[in-house]
Design a protein around this motif. Structure first.
Motif, PDB file in Angstrom:
ATOM      1  N   HIS A 183     -20.972  -7.018   5.661  1.00  0.00           N
ATOM      2  CA  HIS A 183     -20.416  -6.849   7.008  1.00  0.00           C
ATOM      3  C   HIS A 183     -21.117  -5.696   7.738  1.00  0.00           C
ATOM      4  O   HIS A 183     -20.495  -4.678   8.059  1.00  0.00           O
ATOM      5  N   PRO A 184     -22.413  -5.842   8.061  1.00  0.00           N
ATOM      6  CA  PRO A 184     -23.142  -4.756   8.721  1.00  0.00           C
ATOM      7  C   PRO A 184     -22.584  -4.422  10.103  1.00  0.00           C
ATOM      8  O   PRO A 184     -22.621  -3.255  10.525  1.00  0.00           O
ATOM      9  N   ASN A 185     -22.057  -5.429  10.797  1.00  0.00           N
ATOM     10  CA  ASN A 185     -21.512  -5.177  12.142  1.00  0.00           C
ATOM     11  C   ASN A 185     -20.237  -4.337  12.071  1.00  0.00           C
ATOM     12  O   ASN A 185     -20.040  -3.418  12.876  1.00  0.00           O
ATOM     13  N   TYR A 186     -19.370  -4.622  11.103  1.00  0.00           N
ATOM     14  CA  TYR A 186     -18.153  -3.825  10.946  1.00  0.00           C
ATOM     15  C   TYR A 186     -18.478  -2.409  10.472  1.00  0.00           C
ATOM     16  O   TYR A 186     -17.856  -1.432  10.904  1.00  0.00           O
ATOM     17  N   PHE A 187     -19.445  -2.308   9.588  1.00  0.00           N
ATOM     18  CA  PHE A 187     -19.878  -0.984   9.133  1.00  0.00           C
ATOM     19  C   PHE A 187     -20.386  -0.174  10.328  1.00  0.00           C
ATOM     20  O   PHE A 187     -20.037   1.003  10.499  1.00  0.00           O
ATOM     21  N   GLY A 188     -21.204  -0.814  11.159  1.00  0.00           N
ATOM     22  CA  GLY A 188     -21.737  -0.136  12.333  1.00  0.00           C
ATOM     23  C   GLY A 188     -20.649   0.305  13.286  1.00  0.00           C
ATOM     24  O   GLY A 188     -20.710   1.410  13.856  1.00  0.00           O
ATOM     25  N   GLU A 189     -19.635  -0.532  13.460  1.00  0.00           N
ATOM     26  CA  GLU A 189     -18.511  -0.187  14.339  1.00  0.00           C
ATOM     27  C   GLU A 189     -17.823   1.088  13.859  1.00  0.00           C
ATOM     28  O   GLU A 189     -17.542   1.993  14.652  1.00  0.00           O
ATOM     29  N   CYS A 190     -17.568   1.177  12.569  1.00  0.00           N
ATOM     30  CA  CYS A 190     -16.916   2.370  12.020  1.00  0.00           C
ATOM     31  C   CYS A 190     -17.784   3.609  12.198  1.00  0.00           C
ATOM     32  O   CYS A 190     -17.297   4.671  12.610  1.00  0.00           O
ATOM     33  N   VAL A 191     -19.059   3.478  11.907  1.00  0.00           N
ATOM     34  CA  VAL A 191     -19.974   4.619  12.028  1.00  0.00           C
ATOM     35  C   VAL A 191     -20.020   5.123  13.470  1.00  0.00           C
ATOM     36  O   VAL A 191     -20.033   6.334  13.721  1.00  0.00           O
ATOM     37  N   MET A 192     -20.014   4.197  14.429  1.00  0.00           N
ATOM     38  CA  MET A 192     -20.040   4.604  15.835  1.00  0.00           C
ATOM     39  C   MET A 192     -18.825   5.453  16.196  1.00  0.00           C
ATOM     40  O   MET A 192     -18.940   6.475  16.886  1.00  0.00           O
ATOM     41  N   VAL A 215      -8.238   5.299  11.924  1.00  0.00           N
ATOM     42  CA  VAL A 215      -7.551   4.042  12.248  1.00  0.00           C
ATOM     43  C   VAL A 215      -8.524   2.881  12.335  1.00  0.00           C
ATOM     44  O   VAL A 215      -8.257   1.798  11.788  1.00  0.00           O
ATOM     45  N   ILE A 216      -9.669   3.054  13.006  1.00  0.00           N
ATOM     46  CA  ILE A 216     -10.621   1.941  13.134  1.00  0.00           C
ATOM     47  C   ILE A 216     -11.201   1.576  11.772  1.00  0.00           C
ATOM     48  O   ILE A 216     -11.408   0.396  11.464  1.00  0.00           O
ATOM     49  N   THR A 217     -11.429   2.559  10.913  1.00  0.00           N
ATOM     50  CA  THR A 217     -11.923   2.285   9.566  1.00  0.00           C
ATOM     51  C   THR A 217     -10.875   1.520   8.762  1.00  0.00           C
ATOM     52  O   THR A 217     -11.195   0.548   8.062  1.00  0.00           O
ATOM     53  N   TRP A 218      -9.624   1.930   8.877  1.00  0.00           N
ATOM     54  CA  TRP A 218      -8.527   1.238   8.193  1.00  0.00           C
ATOM     55  C   TRP A 218      -8.391  -0.195   8.692  1.00  0.00           C
ATOM     56  O   TRP A 218      -8.261  -1.131   7.889  1.00  0.00           O
ATOM     57  N   LEU A 219      -8.434  -0.395   9.996  1.00  0.00           N
ATOM     58  CA  LEU A 219      -8.303  -1.736  10.564  1.00  0.00           C
ATOM     59  C   LEU A 219      -9.397  -2.674  10.074  1.00  0.00           C
ATOM     60  O   LEU A 219      -9.142  -3.813   9.687  1.00  0.00           O
ATOM     61  N   LEU A 220     -10.639  -2.186  10.093  1.00  0.00           N
ATOM     62  CA  LEU A 220     -11.765  -3.051   9.758  1.00  0.00           C
ATOM     63  C   LEU A 220     -11.918  -3.292   8.258  1.00  0.00           C
ATOM     64  O   LEU A 220     -12.431  -4.335   7.849  1.00  0.00           O
ATOM     65  N   THR A 221     -11.475  -2.359   7.444  1.00  0.00           N
ATOM     66  CA  THR A 221     -11.649  -2.520   5.995  1.00  0.00           C
ATOM     67  C   THR A 221     -10.400  -3.019   5.280  1.00  0.00           C
ATOM     68  O   THR A 221     -10.487  -3.526   4.159  1.00  0.00           O
ATOM     69  N   ARG A 222      -9.239  -2.908   5.936  1.00  0.00           N
ATOM     70  CA  ARG A 222      -8.001  -3.262   5.252  1.00  0.00           C
ATOM     71  C   ARG A 222      -7.139  -4.296   5.987  1.00  0.00           C
ATOM     72  O   ARG A 222      -6.244  -4.886   5.384  1.00  0.00           O
ATOM     73  N   VAL A 223      -7.395  -4.530   7.268  1.00  0.00           N
ATOM     74  CA  VAL A 223      -6.483  -5.386   8.035  1.00  0.00           C
ATOM     75  C   VAL A 223      -7.194  -6.591   8.648  1.00  0.00           C
ATOM     76  O   VAL A 223      -7.152  -7.692   8.090  1.00  0.00           O
ATOM     77  N   SER A 224      -7.846  -6.405   9.784  1.00  0.00           N
ATOM     78  CA  SER A 224      -8.312  -7.555  10.557  1.00  0.00           C
ATOM     79  C   SER A 224      -9.803  -7.850  10.460  1.00  0.00           C
ATOM     80  O   SER A 224     -10.257  -8.876  10.959  1.00  0.00           O
ATOM     81  N   GLY A 225     -10.568  -6.973   9.887  1.00  0.00           N
ATOM     82  CA  GLY A 225     -12.011  -7.178   9.839  1.00  0.00           C
ATOM     83  C   GLY A 225     -12.468  -7.828   8.552  1.00  0.00           C
ATOM     84  O   GLY A 225     -12.483  -9.055   8.407  1.00  0.00           O
ATOM     85  N   VAL A 226     -12.861  -7.008   7.599  1.00  0.00           N
ATOM     86  CA  VAL A 226     -13.388  -7.486   6.321  1.00  0.00           C
ATOM     87  C   VAL A 226     -12.410  -8.409   5.590  1.00  0.00           C
ATOM     88  O   VAL A 226     -12.792  -9.509   5.181  1.00  0.00           O
ATOM     89  N   THR A 246     -23.819  -8.062  -3.449  1.00  0.00           N
ATOM     90  CA  THR A 246     -23.938  -7.360  -2.171  1.00  0.00           C
ATOM     91  C   THR A 246     -22.665  -6.588  -1.857  1.00  0.00           C
ATOM     92  O   THR A 246     -21.568  -7.145  -1.930  1.00  0.00           O
ATOM     93  N   ASN A 247     -22.818  -5.308  -1.512  1.00  0.00           N
ATOM     94  CA  ASN A 247     -21.664  -4.488  -1.157  1.00  0.00           C
ATOM     95  C   ASN A 247     -20.885  -5.103   0.002  1.00  0.00           C
ATOM     96  O   ASN A 247     -21.470  -5.676   0.924  1.00  0.00           O
ATOM     97  N   ALA A 248     -19.570  -4.938  -0.020  1.00  0.00           N
ATOM     98  CA  ALA A 248     -18.732  -5.502   1.034  1.00  0.00           C
ATOM     99  C   ALA A 248     -18.892  -4.740   2.347  1.00  0.00           C
ATOM    100  O   ALA A 248     -18.865  -5.333   3.422  1.00  0.00           O
ATOM    101  N   PHE A 249     -19.100  -3.421   2.260  1.00  0.00           N
ATOM    102  CA  PHE A 249     -19.053  -2.626   3.500  1.00  0.00           C
ATOM    103  C   PHE A 249     -20.232  -1.657   3.629  1.00  0.00           C
ATOM    104  O   PHE A 249     -21.090  -1.842   4.480  1.00  0.00           O
ATOM    105  N   VAL A 250     -20.262  -0.649   2.792  1.00  0.00           N
ATOM    106  CA  VAL A 250     -21.329   0.360   2.903  1.00  0.00           C
ATOM    107  C   VAL A 250     -22.641  -0.236   2.393  1.00  0.00           C
ATOM    108  O   VAL A 250     -22.703  -0.758   1.282  1.00  0.00           O
ATOM    109  N   PRO A 251     -23.694  -0.190   3.193  1.00  0.00           N
ATOM    110  CA  PRO A 251     -24.984  -0.784   2.786  1.00  0.00           C
ATOM    111  C   PRO A 251     -25.547  -0.130   1.532  1.00  0.00           C
ATOM    112  O   PRO A 251     -25.487   1.080   1.368  1.00  0.00           O
TER     113      PRO A 251
END
Length: 256
Positions: A183-192, A215-226, A246-251
């Motif tokens: 999920h490179p796009n979700y990872f990028g969203e969190c980093v931003m 909150v955005i990291t929690w949402l994307l990794t635990r709720v609505s994203g990944v 392949t890692n789920a989140f962190v490259p």
């Protein structure tokens, strides 16, 4: 301080209500995803033209928000244009039955509006801060944001290009950035958003702003994203083989 918070909340409420009415007219609650990024731009613009002059830190944040929000909303618009309602919202429409309108208003549009408010805290708090010149902290934050922007924008572009090729129908993308994270796009969203938080660190009341990236990291990794996308591909043999290496989140380098 209270006035800025109330103005922010009212702006988001009016904006999300208008988007809700548009969704009912189109019978497509999925347009809320298009409205997500634009919502931050609208809020930033309202705050920018309210009260005292814009500080350098505010201006930097507004530029970052505009670039992120416009690109994301435009990408989602292109991806969804001419297609039926996104599977998530279509499923909820069936589940909610005769209560679909009120539940969509509360559980889709107002809920997303609430999270816009929480995640936009660095923007809101920066509005309350004293004017100062940009320093090394803001530069570091902007640099981190750029890394995240690259991952999100490039990840989205690679996936869009992959799906446009008829030969890839029913296949899983495993090339480019997707070789190193599922999920490179979700990872990028969190980093931003962590970058945006860092930009806001010299602001007053900065202890409030750290809620945003958490909150955005929690949402994307635990709720609505990944989790939601992983569930969609559950039982898919190709995806399960891909997930094993392949890692789920962190490259990271793929496992052999």
């Amino acid at each position: 301080m209270l006035q800025v918070f109330l103005l922010s909340a009212l702006t988001i409420f009016v904006y999300m209500t208008l988007f809700f009415l548009l969704a009912q007219a189109l019978k497509d609650n999925g347009i809320v995803d298009i409205g997500w990024g634009i919502g931050f731009i609208v809020l930033s613009t309202v705050l920018a033209f309210t009260g005292i002059e814009i500080t350098q830190r505010q201006f930097l944040l507004y530029i970052l928000i505009f670039l992120w929000g416009f690109r994301l909303s435009f990408h989602i618009f292109l991806r969804n244009n001419g297609k039926p309602e996104d599977f998530r919202y279509a499923n909820w429409r069936k589940e909610w039955g005769k209560f679909v309108v009120i539940r969509a208003f509360l559980q889709v549009f107002m809920l997303q509006g609430f999270f816009i408010f929480i995640i936009a805290l660095p923007i809101i708090i920066t509005k309350l801060s004293s004017p100062e010149s940009l320093g090394i902290i803001e530069i570091v934050g902007a640099a981190i944001w750029l890394v995240g922007f690259y991952f999100e924008a490039m990840g989205d572009y690679e996936l869009l290009k992959f799906k446009k090729d008829p030969k890839n129908k029913g296949q899983i993308i495993t090339t480019g950035l997707w070789k190193y994270t599922r999920h490179p796009n979700y990872f990028g969203e969190c980093v931003m958003w962590w970058g945006i938080f860092i930009v806001s660190i010299p602001s007053d009341y900065v202890w409030i702003t750290i809620i945003s990236p958490i909150v955005i990291t929690w949402l994307l990794t635990r709720v609505s994203g990944v989790p939601m996308l992983e569930e969609k591909y559950k039982g898919n043999k190709q995806f399960e083989d891909y997930a094993k290496k392949t890692n789920a989140f962190v490259p990271w380098l793929p496992k052999t």
